[in-house]
Design a protein around this motif. Structure first.
Motif, PDB file in Angstrom:
ATOM      1  N   PRO A  44       0.817  -1.219   0.000  1.00  0.00           N
ATOM      2  CA  PRO A  44       0.000   0.000   0.000  1.00  0.00           C
ATOM      3  C   PRO A  44       0.848   1.266   0.000  1.00  0.00           C
ATOM      4  N   GLY A  45       2.094   1.187   0.443  1.00  0.00           N
ATOM      5  CA  GLY A  45       2.938   2.378   0.489  1.00  0.00           C
ATOM      6  C   GLY A  45       3.547   2.733  -0.846  1.00  0.00           C
ATOM      7  N   GLN A  46       3.431   1.830  -1.815  1.00  0.00           N
ATOM      8  CA  GLN A  46       4.079   2.059  -3.108  1.00  0.00           C
ATOM      9  C   GLN A  46       3.032   2.412  -4.171  1.00  0.00           C
ATOM     10  N   PRO A  47       3.403   3.262  -5.124  1.00  0.00           N
ATOM     11  CA  PRO A  47       2.436   3.628  -6.175  1.00  0.00           C
ATOM     12  C   PRO A  47       2.109   2.463  -7.104  1.00  0.00           C
ATOM     13  N   PHE A  48       3.052   1.537  -7.272  1.00  0.00           N
ATOM     14  CA  PHE A  48       2.814   0.419  -8.178  1.00  0.00           C
ATOM     15  C   PHE A  48       3.028  -0.905  -7.447  1.00  0.00           C
ATOM     16  N   ALA A  49       2.423  -1.956  -7.981  1.00  0.00           N
ATOM     17  CA  ALA A  49       2.662  -3.280  -7.420  1.00  0.00           C
ATOM     18  C   ALA A  49       4.055  -3.736  -7.837  1.00  0.00           C
ATOM     19  N   ARG A  50       4.711  -4.513  -6.956  1.00  0.00           N
ATOM     20  CA  ARG A  50       6.027  -5.027  -7.317  1.00  0.00           C
ATOM     21  C   ARG A  50       5.845  -6.418  -7.921  1.00  0.00           C
ATOM     22  N   VAL A  51       6.133  -6.552  -9.210  1.00  0.00           N
ATOM     23  CA  VAL A  51       5.933  -7.818  -9.897  1.00  0.00           C
ATOM     24  C   VAL A  51       7.279  -8.288 -10.440  1.00  0.00           C
ATOM     25  N   THR A  52       7.671  -9.499 -10.076  1.00  0.00           N
ATOM     26  CA  THR A  52       8.898 -10.064 -10.637  1.00  0.00           C
ATOM     27  C   THR A  52       8.545 -11.294 -11.457  1.00  0.00           C
ATOM     28  N   ALA A  53       9.370 -11.571 -12.440  1.00  0.00           N
ATOM     29  CA  ALA A  53       9.133 -12.700 -13.327  1.00  0.00           C
ATOM     30  C   ALA A  53      10.447 -13.427 -13.562  1.00  0.00           C
ATOM     31  N   ALA A  54      10.347 -14.713 -13.869  1.00  0.00           N
ATOM     32  CA  ALA A  54      11.543 -15.511 -14.152  1.00  0.00           C
ATOM     33  C   ALA A  54      11.607 -15.771 -15.651  1.00  0.00           C
ATOM     34  N   PRO A  55      12.761 -15.564 -16.286  1.00  0.00           N
ATOM     35  CA  PRO A  55      12.847 -15.788 -17.725  1.00  0.00           C
ATOM     36  C   PRO A  55      12.524 -17.237 -18.080  1.00  0.00           C
ATOM     37  N   VAL A  56      11.837 -17.431 -19.183  1.00  0.00           N
ATOM     38  CA  VAL A  56      11.517 -18.780 -19.622  1.00  0.00           C
ATOM     39  C   VAL A  56      12.752 -19.446 -20.232  1.00  0.00           C
ATOM     40  N   ALA A  57      13.555 -18.635 -20.949  1.00  0.00           N
ATOM     41  CA  ALA A  57      14.775 -19.182 -21.560  1.00  0.00           C
ATOM     42  C   ALA A  57      15.772 -19.555 -20.474  1.00  0.00           C
ATOM     43  N   GLN A  58      16.587 -20.547 -20.781  1.00  0.00           N
ATOM     44  CA  GLN A  58      17.581 -20.981 -19.795  1.00  0.00           C
ATOM     45  C   GLN A  58      18.862 -20.196 -20.037  1.00  0.00           C
ATOM     46  N   LEU A  59      18.864 -18.972 -19.468  1.00  0.00           N
ATOM     47  CA  LEU A  59      19.939 -18.038 -19.777  1.00  0.00           C
ATOM     48  C   LEU A  59      21.296 -18.576 -19.371  1.00  0.00           C
ATOM     49  N   GLN A  60      21.340 -19.332 -18.285  1.00  0.00           N
ATOM     50  CA  GLN A  60      22.627 -19.768 -17.782  1.00  0.00           C
ATOM     51  C   GLN A  60      23.077 -21.097 -18.371  1.00  0.00           C
ATOM     52  N   ARG A  61      22.139 -21.834 -18.986  1.00  0.00           N
ATOM     53  CA  ARG A  61      22.501 -23.194 -19.355  1.00  0.00           C
ATOM     54  C   ARG A  61      22.572 -23.451 -20.855  1.00  0.00           C
ATOM     55  N   SER A  62      21.876 -22.619 -21.647  1.00  0.00           N
ATOM     56  CA  SER A  62      21.834 -22.926 -23.076  1.00  0.00           C
ATOM     57  C   SER A  62      23.188 -22.720 -23.737  1.00  0.00           C
ATOM     58  N   ARG A  63      23.476 -23.553 -24.703  1.00  0.00           N
ATOM     59  CA  ARG A  63      24.664 -23.356 -25.537  1.00  0.00           C
ATOM     60  C   ARG A  63      24.280 -23.095 -26.991  1.00  0.00           C
ATOM     61  N   HIS A  64      23.049 -23.466 -27.365  1.00  0.00           N
ATOM     62  CA  HIS A  64      22.620 -23.313 -28.749  1.00  0.00           C
ATOM     63  C   HIS A  64      21.475 -22.310 -28.827  1.00  0.00           C
ATOM     64  N   PHE A  65      21.546 -21.442 -29.810  1.00  0.00           N
ATOM     65  CA  PHE A  65      20.565 -20.372 -29.917  1.00  0.00           C
ATOM     66  C   PHE A  65      20.056 -20.251 -31.342  1.00  0.00           C
ATOM     67  N   LEU A  66      18.944 -19.545 -31.493  1.00  0.00           N
ATOM     68  CA  LEU A  66      18.413 -19.218 -32.810  1.00  0.00           C
ATOM     69  C   LEU A  66      18.472 -17.706 -32.989  1.00  0.00           C
ATOM     70  N   LEU A  67      19.004 -17.278 -34.133  1.00  0.00           N
ATOM     71  CA  LEU A  67      18.935 -15.858 -34.483  1.00  0.00           C
ATOM     72  C   LEU A  67      17.766 -15.695 -35.442  1.00  0.00           C
ATOM     73  N   LEU A  68      16.751 -14.940 -35.042  1.00  0.00           N
ATOM     74  CA  LEU A  68      15.558 -14.793 -35.879  1.00  0.00           C
ATOM     75  C   LEU A  68      15.743 -13.668 -36.886  1.00  0.00           C
ATOM     76  N   PHE A  69      15.093 -13.812 -38.033  1.00  0.00           N
ATOM     77  CA  PHE A  69      15.068 -12.740 -39.030  1.00  0.00           C
ATOM     78  C   PHE A  69      13.632 -12.293 -39.223  1.00  0.00           C
ATOM     79  N   PRO A  70      13.114 -11.415 -38.349  1.00  0.00           N
ATOM     80  CA  PRO A  70      11.731 -10.963 -38.513  1.00  0.00           C
ATOM     81  C   PRO A  70      11.617 -10.142 -39.791  1.00  0.00           C
ATOM     82  N   PRO A  71      10.449 -10.190 -40.444  1.00  0.00           N
ATOM     83  CA  PRO A  71      10.269  -9.379 -41.655  1.00  0.00           C
ATOM     84  C   PRO A  71      10.383  -7.908 -41.306  1.00  0.00           C
ATOM     85  N   PRO A  72      10.928  -7.099 -42.215  1.00  0.00           N
ATOM     86  CA  PRO A  72      11.104  -5.679 -41.899  1.00  0.00           C
ATOM     87  C   PRO A  72       9.764  -5.007 -41.642  1.00  0.00           C
ATOM     88  N   THR A  73       9.740  -4.151 -40.621  1.00  0.00           N
ATOM     89  CA  THR A  73       8.496  -3.446 -40.314  1.00  0.00           C
ATOM     90  C   THR A  73       8.239  -2.410 -41.399  1.00  0.00           C
TER      91      THR A  73
END
Lengths: 162, 306
Positions: B252-281
């Motif tokens: 109640p003392g803060q103007p906003f709620a404090r919301v934390t989230a955990a990344p879905v990606a395994q930032l610390q463990r992955s070795r293989h990644f995908l580089l996406l090529f989204p269509p140009p906006t």
């Protein structure tokens, strides 16, 4: 004489590059904090032992390489490492006269000061707060100093580089 | 230079005190920092110079590669069989999902045609492998083995098998640097998958926590909600999973709620990644007006006015 000079230059650059490799070696996240400042230690050693040959410009070039590898703002590590070399150039006579323990304490202060300046530079360009843990690498570096110093003195004597 | 082995050096020889050199180096360093902060041309220069240190990056990653290879070569048969079984099960589950996916995609296309909505094309990608993690404990960046030669560009989204990892921030010829979601310098627009509420997610500097910014106390966001990319900033394509809400605290003392989230990606463990090529906006043409100004208020019928 020329051969000895060449050998000396080779040893200096090899050891500095090895220190650079150790500095950027990937480690587990928990261990990152505990990595001694290899590059700083090596640079201090050569600046103290051979102030005529190794100086501010060496620090600048190595810092630039470190910046490129780490992806930090270009010139940040270059500035701190050349500052370290400069301080060593001012202090080397005093440092040579000290005992190993006194040397280690002075090394701790030097490395800590340089790390502090690096943290300041970091807070200027980014939103980071200063953790006290940034002093750990310099503390460990100071603990390693007597061994490093003795080892390299022996190596230098063996190879006949003065 | 008196550096002979036989000469006795005086103990207190006065070496050069390099004050001018220090001054020169300091000016040069500050000029570099300023230039990089200010001018985007420096990125090219930096990319060129990074190619110089590529051998060091490669040499430094050799020991961990050897270690991985060694542990693979020395791992016993039981572990391999176990892993094989697990992978087979995963393959089965995934192929089951893909079968459902095919019919759903077809249905989705038909529905979109019915609604006259814009179609969504599949996204091209290239795979990439981790080259080195940043050795600095205060930042969360990594270097991957795809560079300009493979078409990587600054701002490109990077994923792993389970979710969004971050974006490319610097590209050299053979490698590029990725800023991860968890870095305190990283923020991105997201959407709650359940109800479409839009928020900004900012990294916290820890691998397992992201902060959801400026959440009103009344917003419908709960523990376990999936946050997906909204595609609003034009940098990340819409609809990729980013994080799962782990905690919602109403103070109640803060103007906003404090919301934390955990990344879905395994930032610390992955070795293989995908580089996406989204269509140009689609960029607006210089002549285009942002709003349709032919729009005008319609007078309500007289019956309602009375």
């Amino acid at each position: 004489m020329v051969a000895i000079g060449l050998r000396g230059t080779l040893l200096i650059w090899l050891s500095l590059l090895l220190a650079l490799c150790l500095q950027v070696m990937p480690l587990a996240d928990v261990w990152l904090m505990w990595r001694p400042d290899w590059l700083g230690l090596m640079l201090i050693y050569w600046c103290v032992v051979m102030p005529q040959r190794v100086g501010v410009l060496h620090g600048f070039v190595l810092g630039l390489l470190l910046d490129l590898i780490e992806g930090s703002p270009l010139g940040q590590n270059a500035l701190t490492l050349s500052l370290l070399a400069f301080l060593c150039a001012l202090l080397y006579q005093r440092l040579r006269a000290y005992s190993l323990l006194q040397q280690a304490i002075l090394i701790f202060m030097l490395l800590g000061l340089v790390q502090l300046i690096e943290q300041w530079l970091r807070t200027i360009v980014g939103p980071f707060s200063i953790h006290l843990a940034f002093l750990l690498p310099s503390l460990i570096g100071a603990l390693l100093w007597p061994w490093l110093f003795t080892m390299f003195q022996m190596l230098r004597r063996r190879l006949g580089i003065f | 230079m008196p550096s002979g082995g036989l000469l006795i050096k005086p103990l207190f020889s006065h070496g050069p005190v390099p004050g001018y050199r220090m001054l020169l180096c300091a000016i040069l360093a500050f000029a570099l920092m300023f230039a990089e902060h200010r001018f985007s041309r420096m990125e090219d220069l930096r990319a060129q110079m990074t190619t110089v240190v590529a051998p060091i990056q490669w040499a430094v990653s050799v020991p961990s590669d050897l270690l991985t290879w060694g542990s693979l070569a020395l791992s016993d048969q039981r572990a391999l069989v176990d892993e094989n079984r697990r992978l087979r099960e995963q393959l089965l589950t995934l192929s089951h999902r893909v079968q459902r996916m095919a019919s759903l995609t077809a249905e989705n296309v038909r529905l979109r045609e019915l609604l006259n909505a814009a179609g969504q094309a599949d996204m091209p990608y290239v795979t990439a492998e981790l080259l080195s993690l940043d050795s600095d404990p205060f930042t969360h960046q990594m270097v991957i083995d795809r560079g300009r030669r493979d078409g990587a560009y600054v701002g490109q989204p990077v994923m792993d098998a389970s979710g969004l990892v971050g974006q490319v921030t610097a590209v050299s010829a053979y490698s590029s640097r990725v800023l991860m979601l968890a870095d305190a310098n990283h923020a991105m627009p997201v959407q709650v998958n359940r109800n479409g509420l839009r928020f900004i997610v900012q990294g916290s500097g820890r691998y397992d926590t992201l902060n959801v910014m400026h959440v009103p106390d009344t917003a419908d966001i709960r523990e376990g909600d999936l946050l997906i990319t909204s595609g609003l900033a034009g940098r990340f394509p819409a609809g990729y999973p980013v994080a799962r809400v782990s905690e919602v605290v109403h103070d109640p003392g803060q103007p906003f709620a404090r919301v934390t989230a955990a990344p879905v990606a395994q930032l610390q463990r992955s070795r293989h990644f995908l580089l996406l090529f989204p269509p140009p906006t689609v960029e607006p043409e210089p002549g285009d007006r942002l709003w349709d100004e032919t729009f005008s208020l319609i007078e309500p019928p007289m019956e309602l006015m009375q």
